[in-house]
Design a protein around this motif. Structure first.
Motif, PDB file in Angstrom:
ATOM      1  N   THR A  16       0.943  -1.221  -0.107  1.00  0.00           N
ATOM      2  CA  THR A  16      -0.312   0.039   0.096  1.00  0.00           C
ATOM      3  C   THR A  16       0.850   1.303   0.105  1.00  0.00           C
ATOM      4  OG1 THR A  16      -1.778  -1.115   1.184  1.00  0.00           O
ATOM      5  CG2 THR A  16      -1.786   1.141   1.336  1.00  0.00           C
ATOM      6  N   LEU A  43      -1.031  -5.633  -2.264  1.00  0.00           N
ATOM      7  CA  LEU A  43      -1.833  -6.451  -3.328  1.00  0.00           C
ATOM      8  C   LEU A  43      -0.801  -7.238  -3.809  1.00  0.00           C
ATOM      9  CD1 LEU A  43      -4.701  -6.562  -4.882  1.00  0.00           C
ATOM     10  CD2 LEU A  43      -3.768  -4.840  -6.290  1.00  0.00           C
ATOM     11  N   THR A  45      -0.873  -9.630  -7.022  1.00  0.00           N
ATOM     12  CA  THR A  45      -1.481  -9.949  -8.313  1.00  0.00           C
ATOM     13  C   THR A  45      -0.933 -10.888  -9.405  1.00  0.00           C
ATOM     14  OG1 THR A  45      -2.334  -7.556  -8.300  1.00  0.00           O
ATOM     15  CG2 THR A  45      -2.536  -8.629 -10.391  1.00  0.00           C
ATOM     16  N   HIS A  86      -6.189 -11.772  -8.043  1.00  0.00           N
ATOM     17  CA  HIS A  86      -5.343 -11.031  -7.166  1.00  0.00           C
ATOM     18  C   HIS A  86      -5.737 -11.167  -5.662  1.00  0.00           C
ATOM     19  CE1 HIS A  86      -8.963  -8.736  -8.167  1.00  0.00           C
ATOM     20  NE2 HIS A  86      -8.874  -8.431  -6.880  1.00  0.00           N
ATOM     21  N   HIS A  87      -4.952 -10.977  -4.573  1.00  0.00           N
ATOM     22  CA  HIS A  87      -5.373 -11.138  -3.102  1.00  0.00           C
ATOM     23  C   HIS A  87      -4.917  -9.664  -2.462  1.00  0.00           C
ATOM     24  CE1 HIS A  87      -6.291 -15.332  -4.359  1.00  0.00           C
ATOM     25  NE2 HIS A  87      -4.980 -15.357  -4.427  1.00  0.00           N
ATOM     26  N   HIS A  88      -5.748  -9.498  -1.512  1.00  0.00           N
ATOM     27  CA  HIS A  88      -5.386  -8.240  -0.772  1.00  0.00           C
ATOM     28  C   HIS A  88      -5.035  -8.692   0.622  1.00  0.00           C
ATOM     29  CE1 HIS A  88      -7.769  -5.168  -3.378  1.00  0.00           C
ATOM     30  NE2 HIS A  88      -8.237  -6.199  -3.486  1.00  0.00           N
ATOM     31  N   TYR A  89      -4.100  -7.959   1.215  1.00  0.00           N
ATOM     32  CA  TYR A  89      -3.316  -8.410   2.542  1.00  0.00           C
ATOM     33  C   TYR A  89      -3.432  -7.198   3.296  1.00  0.00           C
ATOM     34  CZ  TYR A  89      -1.989 -12.655   0.062  1.00  0.00           C
ATOM     35  OH  TYR A  89      -1.993 -13.606  -0.780  1.00  0.00           O
ATOM     36  N   ARG A  94      -4.392 -12.255   4.559  1.00  0.00           N
ATOM     37  CA  ARG A  94      -5.126 -12.311   3.484  1.00  0.00           C
ATOM     38  C   ARG A  94      -6.633 -11.698   3.859  1.00  0.00           C
ATOM     39  NH1 ARG A  94      -6.451 -16.927  -1.437  1.00  0.00           N
ATOM     40  NH2 ARG A  94      -4.350 -17.069  -1.238  1.00  0.00           N
ATOM     41  N   ASP A  96      -9.184 -11.680   1.494  1.00  0.00           N
ATOM     42  CA  ASP A  96     -10.323 -12.139   0.454  1.00  0.00           C
ATOM     43  C   ASP A  96     -10.505 -13.678   0.540  1.00  0.00           C
ATOM     44  OD1 ASP A  96      -8.391 -11.140  -2.214  1.00  0.00           O
ATOM     45  OD2 ASP A  96      -8.018 -12.781  -0.876  1.00  0.00           O
TER      46      ASP A  96
END
Length: 96
Positions: A16, A43, A45, A86-89, A94, A96
């Motif tokens: 971020t 993120l 990806t 993609h995955h958000h952290y 994680r 999602d």
């Protein structure tokens, strides 16, 4: 499996507020080990190797340019799509 699913990919992590990626990995597992180890927020990806995101999105049917849209170098160079895996952290977890 179609041809797009068989192409080589990498997973790229961008924290971020970071301007540039801080890690490139061959698998989600390797990326997550690193993200968790350092408690990172950002993120992760999946990117295809050997092609740009703009061209990948068109070839895979994820994006269809509109004839009236200006598709100049600035647009293509900044192109991204939520269709990419993609995955958000947050703090290494994680979301999602």
């Amino acid at each position: 499996m179609n041809e797009m699913e068989m192409e080589a990919t990498v997973w790229i992590f961008v924290a971020t507020k970071a301007a540039f990626p801080s890690g490139v990995f061959g698998s989600v597992a390797d990326a997550e080990n690193w993200i968790v180890k350092h408690g990172l927020t950002g993120l992760l990806t999946e990117y295809p190797i050997g092609t740009g995101v703009f061209d990948w999105a068109i070839a895979s049917g994820k994006f269809k340019p509109k004839p009236a849209k200006k598709l100049d170098a600035a647009f293509i160079g900044q192109f991204t799509t939520a269709s990419m895996a993609h995955h958000h952290y947050e703090d290494g977890c994680r979301q999602d």
